[in-house]
Motif scaffolding. Structure first.
Motif, PDB file in Angstrom:
ATOM      1  N   ASP A  93       0.837  -1.202   0.000  1.00  0.00           N
ATOM      2  CA  ASP A  93       0.000   0.000   0.000  1.00  0.00           C
ATOM      3  C   ASP A  93       0.870   1.248   0.000  1.00  0.00           C
ATOM      4  OD1 ASP A  93      -2.361  -1.538   0.150  1.00  0.00           O
ATOM      5  OD2 ASP A  93      -2.142  -1.706   2.313  1.00  0.00           O
ATOM      6  N   PHE A  94       1.937   1.213   0.783  1.00  0.00           N
ATOM      7  CA  PHE A  94       2.857   2.352   0.840  1.00  0.00           C
ATOM      8  C   PHE A  94       3.505   2.592  -0.524  1.00  0.00           C
ATOM      9  CE2 PHE A  94       7.274   3.835   1.749  1.00  0.00           C
ATOM     10  CZ  PHE A  94       6.935   5.116   2.154  1.00  0.00           C
ATOM     11  N   TYR A  95       3.931   1.515  -1.182  1.00  0.00           N
ATOM     12  CA  TYR A  95       4.513   1.654  -2.524  1.00  0.00           C
ATOM     13  C   TYR A  95       3.513   2.304  -3.470  1.00  0.00           C
ATOM     14  CZ  TYR A  95       6.651   0.584  -7.016  1.00  0.00           C
ATOM     15  OH  TYR A  95       7.196   0.707  -8.286  1.00  0.00           O
ATOM     16  N   ASP A  96       2.293   1.814  -3.465  1.00  0.00           N
ATOM     17  CA  ASP A  96       1.278   2.337  -4.384  1.00  0.00           C
ATOM     18  C   ASP A  96       1.022   3.821  -4.129  1.00  0.00           C
ATOM     19  OD1 ASP A  96       1.054  -0.161  -5.510  1.00  0.00           O
ATOM     20  OD2 ASP A  96      -0.702  -0.733  -4.334  1.00  0.00           O
ATOM     21  N   LEU A  97       1.104   4.233  -2.868  1.00  0.00           N
ATOM     22  CA  LEU A  97       0.835   5.631  -2.536  1.00  0.00           C
ATOM     23  C   LEU A  97       1.939   6.562  -3.036  1.00  0.00           C
ATOM     24  CD1 LEU A  97      -1.252   7.393  -1.015  1.00  0.00           C
ATOM     25  CD2 LEU A  97       0.232   7.205   0.985  1.00  0.00           C
ATOM     26  N   VAL A  98       3.189   6.112  -2.973  1.00  0.00           N
ATOM     27  CA  VAL A  98       4.310   6.974  -3.385  1.00  0.00           C
ATOM     28  C   VAL A  98       4.842   6.578  -4.764  1.00  0.00           C
ATOM     29  CG1 VAL A  98       4.971   7.463  -1.009  1.00  0.00           C
ATOM     30  CG2 VAL A  98       6.038   5.534  -2.188  1.00  0.00           C
ATOM     31  N   GLN A  99       4.053   5.834  -5.513  1.00  0.00           N
ATOM     32  CA  GLN A  99       4.519   5.309  -6.803  1.00  0.00           C
ATOM     33  C   GLN A  99       5.025   6.405  -7.732  1.00  0.00           C
ATOM     34  OE1 GLN A  99       1.662   2.842  -8.830  1.00  0.00           O
ATOM     35  NE2 GLN A  99       2.596   3.154 -10.819  1.00  0.00           N
ATOM     36  N   TYR A 100       4.279   7.500  -7.838  1.00  0.00           N
ATOM     37  CA  TYR A 100       4.672   8.538  -8.787  1.00  0.00           C
ATOM     38  C   TYR A 100       5.950   9.239  -8.343  1.00  0.00           C
ATOM     39  CZ  TYR A 100       0.089   7.676 -10.768  1.00  0.00           C
ATOM     40  OH  TYR A 100      -0.996   7.070 -11.338  1.00  0.00           O
ATOM     41  N   GLU A 101       6.128   9.418  -7.032  1.00  0.00           N
ATOM     42  CA  GLU A 101       7.387   9.985  -6.543  1.00  0.00           C
ATOM     43  C   GLU A 101       8.543   9.032  -6.822  1.00  0.00           C
ATOM     44  OE1 GLU A 101       4.165  11.939  -4.112  1.00  0.00           O
ATOM     45  OE2 GLU A 101       4.572   9.927  -4.838  1.00  0.00           O
ATOM     46  N   LEU A 102       8.306   7.741  -6.628  1.00  0.00           N
ATOM     47  CA  LEU A 102       9.358   6.756  -6.903  1.00  0.00           C
ATOM     48  C   LEU A 102       9.726   6.754  -8.379  1.00  0.00           C
ATOM     49  CD1 LEU A 102       8.091   3.760  -4.735  1.00  0.00           C
ATOM     50  CD2 LEU A 102      10.026   5.257  -4.248  1.00  0.00           C
ATOM     51  N   GLU A 103       8.742   6.881  -9.238  1.00  0.00           N
ATOM     52  CA  GLU A 103       9.020   6.905 -10.681  1.00  0.00           C
ATOM     53  C   GLU A 103       9.892   8.096 -11.052  1.00  0.00           C
ATOM     54  OE1 GLU A 103       5.193   6.853 -12.493  1.00  0.00           O
ATOM     55  OE2 GLU A 103       4.844   4.718 -12.089  1.00  0.00           O
ATOM     56  N   ASP A 104       9.791   9.166 -10.290  1.00  0.00           N
ATOM     57  CA  ASP A 104      10.613  10.337 -10.547  1.00  0.00           C
ATOM     58  C   ASP A 104      12.022  10.166  -9.992  1.00  0.00           C
ATOM     59  OD1 ASP A 104      10.720  13.166 -11.495  1.00  0.00           O
ATOM     60  OD2 ASP A 104      11.161  13.538  -9.381  1.00  0.00           O
TER      61      ASP A 104
END
Length: 740
Positions: free
Chosen positions: A475-486
């Protein structure tokens, strides 16, 4: 599952994702401005043990600081999102004596400490304002980042002049200060008094058509100030050269501290009482970044506070780490960091527990019915949180701990697990530190604070279609997914490839996500199967951890095998995500494994590893030969054949006895069972033979797949490890029966 509105004490809490110490509210009414500030920042702040210790110590030092004190500079550090800026904002409001003069102190304190737990701190705070006029100077350094290169001294001067009512542009502020003074050679005061009328005449004379500007416009626009200040100087003195003398001052830490002390003395004379000025400087380490000049300036500023202030000027700076870890890129500046540590003897941490306490109080406080439901229902589910939702580590831990769950804390934090806020912060902090420039990381300065993350997780939890859902690392990954992609696009692209692979499942994707996140905290949560299982579990009525663990292993050995590989580097995580080149090479290797060519395998074994195998096998290199008159030692040599294929490798040169050794049984297709005299036959042990064949095929396939390329270092390590396993297995297996 209990409805969110019934579970929590506050159904829809509000908060700022990122607090700025210099942020003003949109109102012109001072009383309304003050009330809004108290409501937004004082009422929403939760006092933790760490923040109370900090405030208690600082209030005492402000009140009792002496001229020779060496404890005037204070370093407050913690993760991004740990509440440093919010605490600094609260401190700014609590220290502002002038603003507090019209407030009911006890009522204000009640808004901060509603349960009355910290009366001793309250009394010290009241005593401070009874004895001293405190003037905080808040400075948000992020405002000055990326605009142009500015020094600490310049920034401080801007803030001081602005607090005194002058322009925050120093060239204009110096002019305003000079022209408001009396007793000079020229009558600048009368010119200053008529500036609004004079400035448009000056602009008209200098070719500006129909000027209708005000002094605020002059303060704001350099193109206007260049013309108007020169014209006013000429009006007052008859010449323009004096303007250069007024504006060209030697800006440095000395001038900055003199300006602060001058301001303090003005206030002391105005109010006829002792005045203390406290600099509140937010995000100092982000501002310094890798700039060693700014590091030196901070040292000079702290030294000037000790020398010039006479104990009446103090500083509080916030940072994202303690001084020793302030900036790995400044390792060569250890001397400067050592001096900085001496200049800031008081260091205060806002630890992960501080963050967890705030999160729990602000977002996860239960209603009475909600607390009862968690205690009676959630804690009596098929999944026992205390035994199935903990991690096993290798020494390091968080607070609350990763390896144990207290029952009361579980109730307080549900649907999160008590250790999750601290774990999330560790992951985000390490992600930031791994970036080439931490000052530009998405997780610094502009990223969601932990409060926003937990609010988002709570919202996502409410949408889950589970009996008794909990928040997972997925759930945490899914929430920050767009930041991680950056921040880590090369790694998130692997997750996307797994999602798009028709051979993978949603569970495979979840496993890959937690492998990636846990790779940033290997010392806290090693990536072994039980921990990976814990990380993906999201339902208290779901499968047990042992069942999930079996699925994790099946996933890693199956669909994820080419995407997730053992990390054979000497330190760091146990598992890593592969890149696209690796995936292609591994796919090629897998294709080769499906149809092994044993003649090629044996030839490659002869070429690359057989000498290493022979070095580990103790074969005699000489033979005693003779009769009753005496014997003599003669060299022995060997030639080898594996399943009908003669090897080039041999032991011994200039040999007298040449022994032929035949190894049979590696190639499962070889059915030759003939035995000839004078030949040594070597038969591998049946036990472990299939493992040996599998390891040989795996090594051969990977070596063949990478032979024509310059493989990534990770695959080179994998190949070396595979070769080592083959050599060890061959040596062990060949210690079986042999006959002549």
């Amino acid at each position: 599952m209990m409805d969110e509105r019934e579970l929590f004490n506050e159904a829809d809490p509000t908060f700022e994702e990122s607090v700025r110490i210099d942020r003003a509210l949109d109102t012109d009414d001072p009383a309304e401005q003050c009330e809004r500030l108290y409501r937004r920042y004082i009422e929403t702040y939760y006092l933790t043990d760490a923040s109370v210790d900090f405030l208690t110590d600082l209030v005492a030092r402000i009140q009792d600081s002496s001229p020779d004190s060496e404890e005037l500079n204070h370093w407050l550090y913690g993760y991004y999102g740990s509440g440093k800026s919010h605490l600094l904002k609260v401190l700014n409001l609590l220290l502002d004596s002038e603003q507090l003069s019209g407030s009911d102190w006890m009522a204000l304190w009640q808004r901060l400490d509603g349960k009355g737990k910290h009366d001793e701190l309250r009394d010290a705070w009241c005593s401070l304002h009874e004895n001293v006029l405190v003037v905080p100077l808040p400075i948000n350094l992020l405002r000055y980042q990326g605009v142009r290169e500015q020094r600490f001294s310049e920034i401080i001067l801007q803030e001081v002049y602005s607090a005194r009512g002058f322009s925050n542009r120093l060239d204009v502020a110096f002019f305003e200060e000079e022209f408001q003074q009396s007793g000079g050679l020229f009558d600048t005061q009368s010119v200053w008094g008529n500036r609004e009328e004079l400035l448009n005449d000056i602009l008209l004379k200098r070719g500006v058509p129909n000027p209708e500007y005000t002094w605020n416009d002059v303060r704001r626009y350099r193109i206007l100030s260049d013309l108007v200040l020169e014209g006013l100087t000429e009006e007052a003195t008859g010449m323009t050269e004096n303007l250069t003398d007024i504006q060209n001052q030697n800006i440095g830490q000395g001038l900055a501290m003199e300006a602060i002390e001058s301001y303090r003395q003005e206030l002391e004379e105005e109010h006829n009482r002792p005045v203390k000025i406290v600099l509140l400087i937010d995000e100092v380490t982000l501002f310094i970044g890798g700039d060693d000049q700014r590091l030196g300036e901070l040292n000079a500023l702290a030294e000037s506070i000790q020398k010039v202030g006479g104990g009446n000027i103090l500083s509080v700076v916030t940072a994202q780490s303690n001084i020793e870890d302030a900036r790995p890129g400044l390792a060569k500046k250890q001397l400067d960091l050592g001096i900085l540590k001496d200049r800031f003897p008081q260091q205060y941490a806002l630890p992960s527990k501080h963050v967890g306490d705030i999160v729990q109080q602000r977002l996860l406080t239960k209603s009475p019915a909600g607390e009862q439901w968690v205690r009676e229902e959630a804690l009596n589910s098929s999944i026992d949180p205390q035994s199935m939702l903990t991690y096993t580590g290798e020494g390091q831990n968080t607070e609350p701990p990763l390896d144990a769950i207290d029952e009361d804390e579980f109730i307080q934090y549900y649907p999160l697990l008590p250790y999750q806020p601290a774990l999330f912060l560790e992951i985000l902090s390490n992600l930031r530190n791994n970036q080439a420039d931490v000052t530009k990381s998405i997780f610094s300065g502009t990223a969601r604070a932990i409060m926003a993350l937990v609010a988002g997780l709570r919202e996502e939890w409410a949408q889950k279609n589970r009996d008794k859902p909990i928040v997972s690392l997925v759930d945490f990954y899914d929430l920050v997914q767009y930041e991680l992609e950056d921040v880590i696009p090369e790694k998130t692209s692997v997750i996307q490839a797994i999602e798009n692979d028709s051979r993978t499942s949603d569970f495979d994707v979840d496993v890959a996500k937690v492998v990636l996140l846990l790779s940033y905290v290997p010392d806290l949560v090693p990536q072994h199967d039980p921990n990976l299982a814990t990380a993906v579990m999201d339902d208290l009525e779901g499968s047990t951890r042992s069942n999930i663990q079996s699925r994790v292993r099946e996933s890693l050995d199956g669909s994820l095998e080419k995407y997730v590989r053992p990390d054979t580097s000497p330190d760091g995580a146990k598992l890593r995500l592969t890149d696209q080149e690796e995936q292609q090479l591994i796919t090629t290797a897998h294709d080769l494994e499906a149809d092994p060519v044993w003649d090629d395998i044996i030839a490659m074994l002869d070429e690359a590893l057989w000498d290493e195998v022979l070095a580990e096998v103790e074969l005699p290199t000489s033979h005693e030969y003779g009769d009753e008159d005496g014997t003599e030692s003669y060299p022995v040599g060997y030639t080898y054949t594996i399943d009908g294929q003669r090897l080039e490798s041999r032991i011994g040169e200039d040999v007298v006895f040449d022994i032929e050794v035949v190894i049979r049984g590696l190639d499962p297709n070889n059915e030759d069972d003939r035995i000839a005299d004078g030949i040594v036959y070597w038969f591998p042990k049946e036990e472990g033979l299939e493992d040996l064949r599998s390891q040989l095929i795996e090594w051969w396939a990977l070596r063949k797949a990478t032979q024509a390329t310059n493989p990534p270092e990770s695959l080179v390590r994998d190949l070396e490890d595979a070769a080592g396993r083959v050599v060890n297995k061959l040596v062990t297996t060949l210690e079986g029966d042999h006959s002549r």
